[in-house]
Motif scaffolding. Structure first.
Motif, PDB file in Angstrom:
ATOM      1  N   UNK A 231     -34.844  -7.226 -65.572  1.00 13.48           N
ATOM      2  CA  UNK A 231     -35.290  -8.579 -65.876  1.00 13.48           C
ATOM      3  C   UNK A 231     -34.675  -9.464 -64.797  1.00 13.48           C
ATOM      4  N   UNK A 232     -35.467 -10.217 -64.035  1.00 18.69           N
ATOM      5  CA  UNK A 232     -34.910 -11.015 -62.939  1.00 18.69           C
ATOM      6  C   UNK A 232     -33.849 -11.991 -63.435  1.00 18.69           C
ATOM      7  N   UNK A 233     -32.804 -12.138 -62.640  1.00 18.34           N
ATOM      8  CA  UNK A 233     -31.731 -13.077 -62.949  1.00 18.34           C
ATOM      9  C   UNK A 233     -31.993 -14.354 -62.156  1.00 18.34           C
TER      10      UNK A 233
ATOM     11  N   UNK B 244     -38.247  -6.230 -71.069  1.00 18.26           N
ATOM     12  CA  UNK B 244     -37.774  -7.252 -72.011  1.00 18.26           C
ATOM     13  C   UNK B 244     -36.357  -6.909 -72.461  1.00 18.26           C
ATOM     14  N   UNK B 245     -35.588  -7.923 -72.857  1.00 17.81           N
ATOM     15  CA  UNK B 245     -34.264  -7.657 -73.437  1.00 17.81           C
ATOM     16  C   UNK B 245     -34.405  -7.139 -74.870  1.00 17.81           C
ATOM     17  N   UNK B 246     -33.306  -6.728 -75.454  1.00 15.39           N
ATOM     18  CA  UNK B 246     -33.211  -6.236 -76.837  1.00 15.39           C
ATOM     19  C   UNK B 246     -33.933  -4.910 -77.000  1.00 15.39           C
ATOM     20  N   UNK B 247     -35.268  -4.916 -76.861  1.00 19.75           N
ATOM     21  CA  UNK B 247     -36.053  -3.680 -76.914  1.00 19.75           C
ATOM     22  C   UNK B 247     -37.237  -3.823 -75.968  1.00 19.75           C
ATOM     23  N   UNK B 248     -37.310  -2.950 -74.962  1.00 22.53           N
ATOM     24  CA  UNK B 248     -38.379  -3.058 -73.970  1.00 22.53           C
ATOM     25  C   UNK B 248     -39.670  -2.413 -74.470  1.00 22.53           C
ATOM     26  N   UNK B 249     -40.698  -2.465 -73.625  1.00 20.12           N
ATOM     27  CA  UNK B 249     -42.000  -1.956 -74.031  1.00 20.12           C
ATOM     28  C   UNK B 249     -42.021  -0.459 -74.284  1.00 20.12           C
ATOM     29  N   UNK B 250     -41.276   0.295 -73.499  1.00 21.63           N
ATOM     30  CA  UNK B 250     -41.243   1.746 -73.681  1.00 21.63           C
ATOM     31  C   UNK B 250     -40.660   2.113 -75.046  1.00 21.63           C
ATOM     32  N   UNK B 251     -39.527   1.500 -75.384  1.00 21.55           N
ATOM     33  CA  UNK B 251     -38.882   1.791 -76.668  1.00 21.55           C
ATOM     34  C   UNK B 251     -39.757   1.344 -77.828  1.00 21.55           C
ATOM     35  N   UNK B 252     -40.434   0.201 -77.651  1.00 21.33           N
ATOM     36  CA  UNK B 252     -41.323  -0.305 -78.697  1.00 21.33           C
ATOM     37  C   UNK B 252     -42.483   0.652 -78.936  1.00 21.33           C
TER      38      UNK B 252
ATOM     39  N   UNK C   4     -56.132 -14.437 -85.229  1.00 23.45           N
ATOM     40  CA  UNK C   4     -54.916 -15.153 -85.579  1.00 23.45           C
ATOM     41  C   UNK C   4     -53.863 -14.713 -84.584  1.00 23.45           C
ATOM     42  N   UNK C   5     -53.325 -15.643 -83.805  1.00 20.37           N
ATOM     43  CA  UNK C   5     -52.357 -15.298 -82.770  1.00 20.37           C
ATOM     44  C   UNK C   5     -50.932 -15.330 -83.318  1.00 20.37           C
ATOM     45  N   UNK C   6     -50.166 -14.302 -82.965  1.00 23.03           N
ATOM     46  CA  UNK C   6     -48.748 -14.215 -83.316  1.00 23.03           C
ATOM     47  C   UNK C   6     -47.976 -13.902 -82.039  1.00 23.03           C
ATOM     48  N   UNK C   7     -46.695 -14.262 -82.021  1.00 27.38           N
ATOM     49  CA  UNK C   7     -45.902 -14.112 -80.805  1.00 27.38           C
ATOM     50  C   UNK C   7     -44.548 -13.492 -81.107  1.00 27.38           C
ATOM     51  N   UNK C   8     -44.108 -12.617 -80.194  1.00 22.69           N
ATOM     52  CA  UNK C   8     -42.786 -11.999 -80.292  1.00 22.69           C
ATOM     53  C   UNK C   8     -42.160 -12.014 -78.906  1.00 22.69           C
ATOM     54  N   UNK C   9     -40.835 -12.222 -78.854  1.00 21.59           N
ATOM     55  CA  UNK C   9     -40.169 -12.301 -77.544  1.00 21.59           C
ATOM     56  C   UNK C   9     -39.494 -10.995 -77.136  1.00 21.59           C
ATOM     57  N   UNK C  10     -39.544  -9.982 -78.013  1.00 24.55           N
ATOM     58  CA  UNK C  10     -39.028  -8.666 -77.647  1.00 24.55           C
ATOM     59  C   UNK C  10     -39.630  -7.633 -78.604  1.00 24.55           C
ATOM     60  N   UNK C  11     -39.406  -6.363 -78.301  1.00 28.13           N
ATOM     61  CA  UNK C  11     -40.000  -5.300 -79.086  1.00 28.13           C
ATOM     62  C   UNK C  11     -39.540  -5.263 -80.528  1.00 28.13           C
ATOM     63  N   UNK C  12     -38.292  -5.622 -80.755  1.00 28.67           N
ATOM     64  CA  UNK C  12     -37.765  -5.600 -82.114  1.00 28.67           C
ATOM     65  C   UNK C  12     -38.509  -6.583 -83.011  1.00 28.67           C
TER      66      UNK C  12
END
Length: 337
Positions: free
Chosen positions: A176-178, A58-66, A30-38
């Motif tokens: 994150x590239x602008x 990633x914005x909000x919470x990056x992979x390290x913090x997650x 079952x696939x689920x998706x999240x756009x940030x660590x939070x």
């Protein structure tokens, strides 16, 4: 046998679709998706993350913090890092926090299957045709295209960061590239991180292939030169030659690696012009005037590389005319399909 809840966490919708397409069809998930660590942590706590594919930048919470929260709370989730930032230190940090493994973008389907089998997560065959059809990448909106461009550059940015890290023996902080679509007379607006009052120096290099052309610029804040020269061990040179050597060497590493990564993803081989010094010890506005672009509408990509512990920051700017943007997007979608 119950399905495996697979969570794909990435700020790019294009990247999430790429990852979903790489999941072998024989794997009952079952696939689920999240756009940030939070968002990802909320889903894991809700039982939707038996296995997670986790991006780093990633914005909000990056992979390290997650990953740190997953470890601290001992959340029931197997994590595989999937990132364009493939520096050795990035891999080491994530594995030390408990990630199972670390794989680079763009995803190699066979390598992914081998890794999943290695850890006993997936034991089926390698068929993935059905899921690919269910997660087509094509999209026509401007936001979907901009997201695809951003992910393309994200991978190239990581490759360039990796090369720079290996050359300098330092961890490179990646942003994150602008990415913005602008008019030529708005070019100065592409630089979100550059202080307009500072004196800067810049190198430019053009590139072209398969109807895709562009220009890459590396911008140095002149106040950083002393630290860069020390890092490169150019102290034995006098000030002006040392600055020139540092400017050219860093620019060649960044631009070369970035364009090679773009070439790989677009399946083209770029021809490069010789590097040109746009200006030294100048204000940003006057320096940009020297680019003399004849393009009207431009996709401008700003990447702010940093070496925090050395107090060093420099910008890589990629410029693509509007005539190249549709070709880039078409190649991206055609390659994936």
């Amino acid at each position: 046998m119950s399905k495996t809840n697979v969570l794909i966490c990435d700020d790019s919708a294009f990247a999430r679709k790429q990852m979903a397409r790489a999941i072998p069809d024989g794997w009952d998930v079952l696939l689920h998706f999240a756009k940030d660590g939070q968002e990802a942590l909320e889903m894991i706590r809700a039982g939707k993350g038996d296995v997670m594919f986790l991006d780093l930048n990633m914005p909000v919470m990056d992979g390290y913090a997650t990953m740190e929260v997953i470890r601290r709370e001992d959340l029931p989730c197997l994590v595989i890092t999937v990132s364009g930032d493939v520096q050795p230190e990035a891999r080491t940090r994530m594995l030390a926090m408990g990630a199972l493994d670390f794989i680079r973008k763009p995803i190699d389907n066979q390598k992914l299957i081998t890794l999943l089998k290695q850890y006993g997560i997936y034991t089926g065959d390698a068929r993935s045709e059905q899921r690919k059809k269910q997660t087509a990448l094509a999209g026509s909106s401007d936001s979907e295209k901009l997201d695809a461009y951003r992910e393309l550059v994200n991978v190239a940015m990581g490759r360039a960061g990796e090369n720079l890290a290996r050359q300098l023996g330092e961890f490179i902080d990646l942003p994150i590239p602008n990415v913005n679509i602008i008019e030529n007379n708005e070019l100065h607006m592409a630089f979100a991180e550059v202080n307009r009052n500072d004196s800067v120096s810049a190198v430019s290099k053009g590139f072209v292939s398969a109807g895709i052309n562009g220009e890459a610029l590396v911008i140095f804040n002149d106040t950083d030169f002393e630290n860069i020269i020390t890092l490169l061990n150019y102290d034995q040179l006098s000030a002006a030659p040392a600055q020139l050597e540092a400017l050219m060497d860093i620019s060649n590493i960044l631009i070369g690696a970035c364009l090679n990564a773009l070439s790989d993803q677009l399946n083209v081989t770029f021809s490069h012009s010789s590097p040109i010094i746009l200006g030294r010890n100048r204000e940003l506005e006057s320096l940009l005037a020297n680019t003399k672009q004849r393009w009207n509408r431009i996709m401008a990509v700003e990447i702010g590389y940093g070496i925090k512990q050395r107090g060093i920051h420099f910008e890589l700017l990629l410029l693509f005319p509007d005539t190249s943007m549709e070709r880039i997007y078409s190649r991206l979608v055609d390659i994936e399909d």
